[in-house]
Design a protein around this motif. Structure first.
Motif, PDB file in Angstrom:
ATOM      1  N   GLU A  33      40.027  11.980 -57.601  1.00 20.27           N
ATOM      2  CA  GLU A  33      39.671  11.811 -59.012  1.00 20.27           C
ATOM      3  C   GLU A  33      38.229  12.240 -59.274  1.00 20.27           C
ATOM      4  N   ILE A  34      37.353  11.959 -58.320  1.00 14.78           N
ATOM      5  CA  ILE A  34      35.953  12.362 -58.469  1.00 14.78           C
ATOM      6  C   ILE A  34      35.842  13.878 -58.587  1.00 14.78           C
ATOM      7  N   PHE A  35      36.580  14.593 -57.735  1.00 10.74           N
ATOM      8  CA  PHE A  35      36.529  16.054 -57.776  1.00 10.74           C
ATOM      9  C   PHE A  35      37.175  16.610 -59.042  1.00 10.74           C
ATOM     10  N   GLN A  36      38.171  15.915 -59.565  1.00 12.16           N
ATOM     11  CA  GLN A  36      38.826  16.376 -60.781  1.00 12.16           C
ATOM     12  C   GLN A  36      37.967  16.118 -62.014  1.00 12.16           C
ATOM     13  N   ARG A  37      37.189  15.052 -61.993  1.00  6.93           N
ATOM     14  CA  ARG A  37      36.337  14.697 -63.138  1.00  6.93           C
ATOM     15  C   ARG A  37      34.905  15.169 -62.879  1.00  6.93           C
ATOM     16  N   ARG A  38      34.746  16.471 -62.763  1.00  6.99           N
ATOM     17  CA  ARG A  38      33.450  17.031 -62.396  1.00  6.99           C
ATOM     18  C   ARG A  38      32.382  16.772 -63.446  1.00  6.99           C
ATOM     19  N   THR A  39      32.785  16.695 -64.695  1.00  5.59           N
ATOM     20  CA  THR A  39      31.785  16.474 -65.741  1.00  5.59           C
ATOM     21  C   THR A  39      31.276  15.035 -65.743  1.00  5.59           C
ATOM     22  N   ASP A  40      32.017  14.131 -65.124  1.00  3.63           N
ATOM     23  CA  ASP A  40      31.586  12.729 -65.047  1.00  3.63           C
ATOM     24  C   ASP A  40      30.761  12.450 -63.793  1.00  3.63           C
ATOM     25  N   PHE A  41      30.962  13.263 -62.769  1.00  2.00           N
ATOM     26  CA  PHE A  41      30.233  13.083 -61.510  1.00  2.00           C
ATOM     27  C   PHE A  41      29.424  14.357 -61.248  1.00  2.00           C
ATOM     28  N   ILE A  42      28.251  14.415 -61.826  1.00  2.00           N
ATOM     29  CA  ILE A  42      27.416  15.609 -61.759  1.00  2.00           C
ATOM     30  C   ILE A  42      26.653  15.653 -60.436  1.00  2.00           C
ATOM     31  N   ARG A  43      26.700  16.810 -59.784  1.00  2.00           N
ATOM     32  CA  ARG A  43      25.976  16.983 -58.533  1.00  2.00           C
ATOM     33  C   ARG A  43      24.473  16.938 -58.798  1.00  2.00           C
ATOM     34  N   PRO A  44      23.712  16.175 -58.010  1.00  2.00           N
ATOM     35  CA  PRO A  44      22.253  16.098 -58.204  1.00  2.00           C
ATOM     36  C   PRO A  44      21.578  17.389 -57.748  1.00  2.00           C
ATOM     37  N   ILE A  45      21.544  18.382 -58.635  1.00  2.00           N
ATOM     38  CA  ILE A  45      21.069  19.710 -58.243  1.00  2.00           C
ATOM     39  C   ILE A  45      19.608  19.716 -57.817  1.00  2.00           C
ATOM     40  N   GLU A  46      18.843  18.702 -58.236  1.00  2.00           N
ATOM     41  CA  GLU A  46      17.435  18.677 -57.833  1.00  2.00           C
ATOM     42  C   GLU A  46      17.289  18.542 -56.316  1.00  2.00           C
ATOM     43  N   MET A  47      18.316  17.993 -55.661  1.00  2.00           N
ATOM     44  CA  MET A  47      18.276  17.845 -54.212  1.00  2.00           C
ATOM     45  C   MET A  47      18.497  19.176 -53.503  1.00  2.00           C
TER      46      MET A  47
END
Length: 225
Positions: free
Chosen positions: A70-84
């Motif tokens: 579900e986390i992978f399907q809801r990409r807009t809800d679980f945003i990757r911390p790109i600053e890392m």
């Protein structure tokens, strides 16, 4: 005054272990690489989903396949911390540092070569593409694959270099670490080593190409996963 990470090694020993204090859970989760040593014990203790709260941030530990899906399907809800991942922008922006709005554009172009059907041609194609790339650089033709400013469908030159670096870095880092840990774990678990060895000795090699051999390596793939 202590400097650096509390779990840093000092003469082969962790700093926390040298102090006369029972750190409890803090001592466990303050170590770099604690997940490897933990080996799922925390999930067996706290459940498939639990939260680790630290002074730096809050980390949700997930070991539930349905939740992960579900986390992978809801990409807009679980945003990757790109600053890392900004450290990867050595030559320019790349798919690892792209924002959610920019990510599909990068993925559309980069996903093309990652296809199981063409794995048998990877080696020959890599040699040919390297030759073409060197020729293009020599003739200053790389501008032809630059971004179309009007359509915004392509990649900027700095994004091309950024993604070349990211893909090479990711391929080296993941492969090196996988092989390193696989070798260590096979040595630590001789029964698995024997299991893999039996499969390798039983594999029927006819043409030696990717399609004939890789499909037979069930145990090898299981060990790597």
């Amino acid at each position: 005054m202590f400097s650096g990470h509390l779990s840093s090694l000092t003469n082969g020993h962790y700093l926390l272990d040298q102090l006369p204090v029972n750190w409890g859970a803090f001592g466990i989760y303050s170590r770099r690489g604690w997940l490897f040593k933990d080996n799922g014990d925390s999930h067996r203790l706290y459940g498939p989903i639990w939260v680790l709260v630290t002074p730096v941030g809050i980390y949700v530990q997930v070991a539930d396949p349905d939740a992960i899906s579900e986390i992978f399907q809801r990409r807009t809800d679980f945003i990757r911390p790109i600053e890392m991942y900004k450290v990867l922008e050595v030559y320019g922006p790349c798919i690892s540092t792209a924002t959610w709005a920019e990510w599909p554009r990068h993925r559309k172009i980069l996903a093309t070569p990652f296809n199981e059907k063409i794995m048998s041609f990877v080696w020959d194609e890599r040699v040919e593409q390297t030759r073409q790339l060197l020729d293009a650089w020599a003739d200053d033709q790389i501008v032809s694959v630059a971004k179309d400013i009007v359509s915004s469908k392509g990649l900027m030159i700095e994004e091309i270099f950024g993604n070349i670096f990211a893909i090479n870095f990711a391929g080296h880092d993941t492969t090196a670490n996988t092989l390193c840990f696989a070798t260590y774990l096979l040595a630590a678990h001789p029964e698995v080593q024997d299991w893999v060895s039996e499969e390798l000795q039983s594999v029927e090699v006819t043409s030696g190409n990717y399609g004939d051999v890789f499909s037979q390596l069930i145990c090898c793939k299981a060990a790597l996963l």
